[in-house]
Each structure stands twice: as C-alpha cells, then as structure tokens.
Design a protein around this motif. Structure first.
Motif, PDB file in Angstrom:
ATOM      1  N   ARG A 169      20.690  -4.186  34.667  1.00 30.00           N
ATOM      2  CA  ARG A 169      19.474  -3.532  34.001  1.00 30.00           C
ATOM      3  C   ARG A 169      18.595  -3.032  34.926  1.00 30.00           C
ATOM      4  O   ARG A 169      17.479  -2.444  34.597  1.00 30.00           O
ATOM      5  N   MET A 170      19.051  -2.883  36.449  1.00 27.09           N
ATOM      6  CA  MET A 170      18.024  -2.787  37.444  1.00 27.09           C
ATOM      7  C   MET A 170      17.444  -1.002  37.154  1.00 27.09           C
ATOM      8  O   MET A 170      16.308  -0.806  37.532  1.00 27.09           O
ATOM      9  N   GLY A 171      18.361  -0.319  36.899  1.00 29.50           N
ATOM     10  CA  GLY A 171      17.970   0.937  36.677  1.00 29.50           C
ATOM     11  C   GLY A 171      16.738   1.247  35.684  1.00 29.50           C
ATOM     12  O   GLY A 171      16.188   2.142  35.694  1.00 29.50           O
ATOM     13  N   GLU A 172      16.544   0.269  34.751  1.00 24.45           N
ATOM     14  CA  GLU A 172      15.270   0.563  33.781  1.00 24.45           C
ATOM     15  C   GLU A 172      14.192   0.285  34.486  1.00 24.45           C
ATOM     16  O   GLU A 172      13.103   0.830  34.001  1.00 24.45           O
ATOM     17  N   TRP A 173      14.067  -0.425  35.576  1.00 24.28           N
ATOM     18  CA  TRP A 173      12.701  -0.660  36.187  1.00 24.28           C
ATOM     19  C   TRP A 173      12.577   0.114  37.533  1.00 24.28           C
ATOM     20  O   TRP A 173      11.245   0.134  38.000  1.00 24.28           O
ATOM     21  N   LEU A 174      13.479   0.101  38.389  1.00 25.87           N
ATOM     22  CA  LEU A 174      13.432   0.226  39.780  1.00 25.87           C
ATOM     23  C   LEU A 174      13.604   2.044  40.052  1.00 25.87           C
ATOM     24  O   LEU A 174      14.442   2.396  39.957  1.00 25.87           O
ATOM     25  N   ARG A 175      12.234   2.381  40.384  1.00 28.92           N
ATOM     26  CA  ARG A 175      12.192   3.949  40.496  1.00 28.92           C
ATOM     27  C   ARG A 175      10.855   4.061  41.054  1.00 28.92           C
ATOM     28  O   ARG A 175       9.918   3.412  41.311  1.00 28.92           O
ATOM     29  N   PRO A 176      10.957   5.405  41.774  1.00 25.46           N
ATOM     30  CA  PRO A 176       9.464   5.649  42.550  1.00 25.46           C
ATOM     31  C   PRO A 176       8.560   5.869  41.755  1.00 25.46           C
ATOM     32  O   PRO A 176       8.253   5.899  40.458  1.00 25.46           O
ATOM     33  N   GLY A 177       7.315   5.496  42.422  1.00 26.89           N
ATOM     34  CA  GLY A 177       6.027   5.295  41.819  1.00 26.89           C
ATOM     35  C   GLY A 177       5.411   3.999  41.311  1.00 26.89           C
ATOM     36  O   GLY A 177       4.235   3.852  41.013  1.00 26.89           O
TER      37      GLY A 177
END
Length: 380
Positions: free
Chosen positions: A174-182
């Motif tokens: 599920r990491m793509g749900e949380w890990l993003r720029p900003g």
C-alpha cells in the motif's frame, strides 16, 4: 499505573511444559544449577506470558534438577498471570508483598547453588540484589543456555512468523497510497503505523522512513524532512502479531525515476540479497550467508557502503540469535528464522536496503516476505 495487557495468545500447556523441561536439560548441560528468568521474551517463551519489568522483582526459577520450578511474583502483579496454567506446568507460585524481601525468597528456594544464570535483560537493580542474596554462587547469563531452544522454531512458531510476514507485506503493498512528494517522513510514518495495526499487528514496533540523505542512516526513524521528487526512500517496518512473533521487512522506493548511478548500485544490491538468500541451507554457516552478499557488493566497489551485518534472528524478539555476520561460524539448522538485509549507504546522499525474513528448511530456504525486490518507482 498503566501497562500493556498480559493476556495474549499463548501456546498450549503441553508445549510450554516441554519447553521448561528442555530449559532444565540445557541448564544441566551448561553446568548451571538454576535459571532465573525475569519478565521479557524468555519468560513468554517458557510460560506464555512476558510479564512486565518493574521495580518489584518477578522471576521464574527453573532448577536444573527435578526440583519444582517456582514463579515468584509481587502479590499485586499476580492477577496478570492468571492465564498461566501453572498447575499443568508443574510450577509453584509464591507471592510477596511490599515490606518482604523477595530476594531472600529466591535464595531460600535455590538452596546453595554453585552457579545461576540470569536473564540477559534483567535490570541491574535485580541482578545485583540477587547476587547479594545468593552469596557464593557464580552468576552468568541465561541467554547462551536458552538460545539453542529459541533459535530453531517449531511449526506453530513458524506459522506465526508467516502470518506476521504476510501482514507486513500487505502494508508495503500500500506504500503508493502515502509516499509522495510534499509529505514529510513523519506524515508517511503515521499512515504506515496505522496500517501496520489494521493489517493484523498489535502495534508498530518500528517505522523507518528514510528519504534522500536520511536513507543513508540505517536506523533512521522519521523526521520533518519533506519528501522531494527524485528521492530514494528506505522503508523498514515491523511489529508483533497477537501471538508475539514479529515481522520485519525493508523495501526501497524511488519517487520518480532514480539517477543512473543509483539504479546501477541498486541492481548490484538486489543481486547481493538474492545470492545471500540462495546460500541459506542446513549446514551453511551464518558467515557464508553474510559473505555471499558482501562479496558481490565488494566486487562492484560498494563494499565500504555496506556497514552492518547481513541479518539477525527473529521470533518473540525482533533481534535475536542467530546473527548473520562475518566471523559467525554457526551452522544453520532447519527451523532457524532470520533476516537477509544487505544495504548500501552513501553518506549525505542516499541509501537502499532489501530485507526479507527467511526460514531454513530441511533442504534449503523459505522466504517469508514475497513483495518484489526491484526498486519500486512511484509517481513524482
């Protein structure tokens, strides 16, 4: 007064009694008259409850002879051990109240031992008082006595480790749900912590989100650093499931396409981790597993960037024996469970690590974590 509940799933009485009997035999083989086991994972292994570490003495006396084991407890803590099947285990329970001397109770039960072994993690407060009370006895550590019991897991323990690994794999998925720029590392870490519990753990024991230069610190936690496009992010997470057995898995993520030199180094790291896993089998040594990873990184000029051992055992503790490191000639045996986690760390710039929990089988290895090992590229 507050504490985490002691009432968690425990093995059946027959399993626990067999463990106590094996502990007796191990003590006798080590020329030790008795084990003095305080609250913690060793106590949980033997009686199904970990207890708590307080200023009042709680201790399980396990004699090497046929004498009856004794659980010495403060009276106010006894209700927390109500689920321990002491009758079925053949364990006496002796309680004490404030004003009594529990160390004298222990000494009276032990008689005149020549050698006793105390829990590795027992507080010095108790170790020194026990040393005074059991005058004349050599005092050693119980860890070397109990490690042979705990290193090789039985079928139920391995099943629990598989459930823990599956649960932490679901979090990584599920990491793509949380890990993003900003977003900050702390914000991502808070989401991961919530997910670790939601996916079946009792709590998150550790959450490492190391972005950019923070990824070069293997034991980084989280910080207020804002994740930026182009960052490489090391995510190392784990915790216990209700049975007490732990997960621990690391994957490395790139926020946008990584620089060519990072991608090349990561490809070497992936080969090194795969080679170490392939080396795991009965009879291979912990040193050989470490060398399988380290040699590949060294040949590629990355050896100096691998600054820790290749792995550690796992079970009721996140870190326990066997330790997969250079110089450890311990032969691997079926049932041993440990991490395989080489990493590379470019100080001030970036880091990467790949970690699976594996089990030694009768003829090879079973990886418990099954998430892809490639550098996962997330949208920038």
């Amino acid at each position: 007064m507050s504490r985490r509940s002691l009432h968690t799933p425990a093995p059946d009485a027959a399993t626990l009694r067999a463990r106590i009997d094996r502990a007796r035999a191990a003590a006798a083989d080590a020329a030790t008259d008795a084990l003095l086991i305080g609250p913690g994972s060793d106590l949980r292994y033997l009686i199904g409850q970990a207890g708590g570490s307080f200023e009042r003495l709680s201790v399980l006396l396990v004699p090497a002879t046929d004498s009856i084991p004794t659980l010495v407890l403060p009276a106010l803590e006894a209700p927390g051990y109500a689920d321990v099947p002491t009758d079925d285990l053949g364990v006496d329970v002796v309680t004490w109240v404030d004003g009594e001397d529990p160390y004298r109770i222990v000494a009276d039960r032990l008689g005149r031992p020549g050698r006793v072994a105390v829990s590795d993690t027992m507080a010095a407060l108790h170790v020194l008082r026990l040393r005074d009370a059991v005058a004349g006895a050599e005092q050693t550590l119980a860890g070397p006595v109990l490690r042979e019991l705990r290193m090789c897991k039985d079928a139920a323990e391995l099943a629990a480790l598989r459930r823990a690994a599956e649960a932490i794999d679901r979090v990584h998925a599920r990491m793509g749900e949380w890990l993003r720029p900003g977003r900050t590392e702390a914000e991502v870490g808070a989401d991961i912590t919530e997910a670790i519990v939601a996916e079946g753990h009792t709590h998150a024991d550790f959450v490492i989100v190391g972005s950019g230069p923070n990824g070069a610190s293997p034991h980084h936690d989280v910080s207020d650093r804002v994740i930026e496009p182009g960052d490489v992010v090391v995510v190392d997470i784990g915790g216990p499931i209700p049975e007490g057995y732990n997960s621990d898995s690391t994957r490395t993520y790139a926020v946008g396409e990584p620089a060519a030199e990072i991608a090349e180094a990561y490809a070497v790291l992936q080969r090194a981790q795969e080679a170490a896993v392939r080396t795991v089998r009965p009879g291979a040594t912990a040193h050989e597993v470490d060398a399988a990873a380290r040699d590949i990184l060294t040949e590629a000029g990355l050896g100096e960037l691998f600054i820790h051992r290749t792995g550690h055992g796992i079970g009721l503790d996140v870190h326990e024996e066997p330790y997969i490191m250079s110089g450890n000639d311990l032969p691997l045996q079926p049932g041993m469970a440990f991490s395989v986690e080489p990493g590379v760390y470019q100080a001030g710039k970036w880091g990467a690590r790949i970690e699976d929990i594996v089990v030694v089988t009768a003829d090879g290895v079973e990886p418990l974590n099954t998430r892809p090992h490639e550098l996962v590229v997330l949208p920038a």
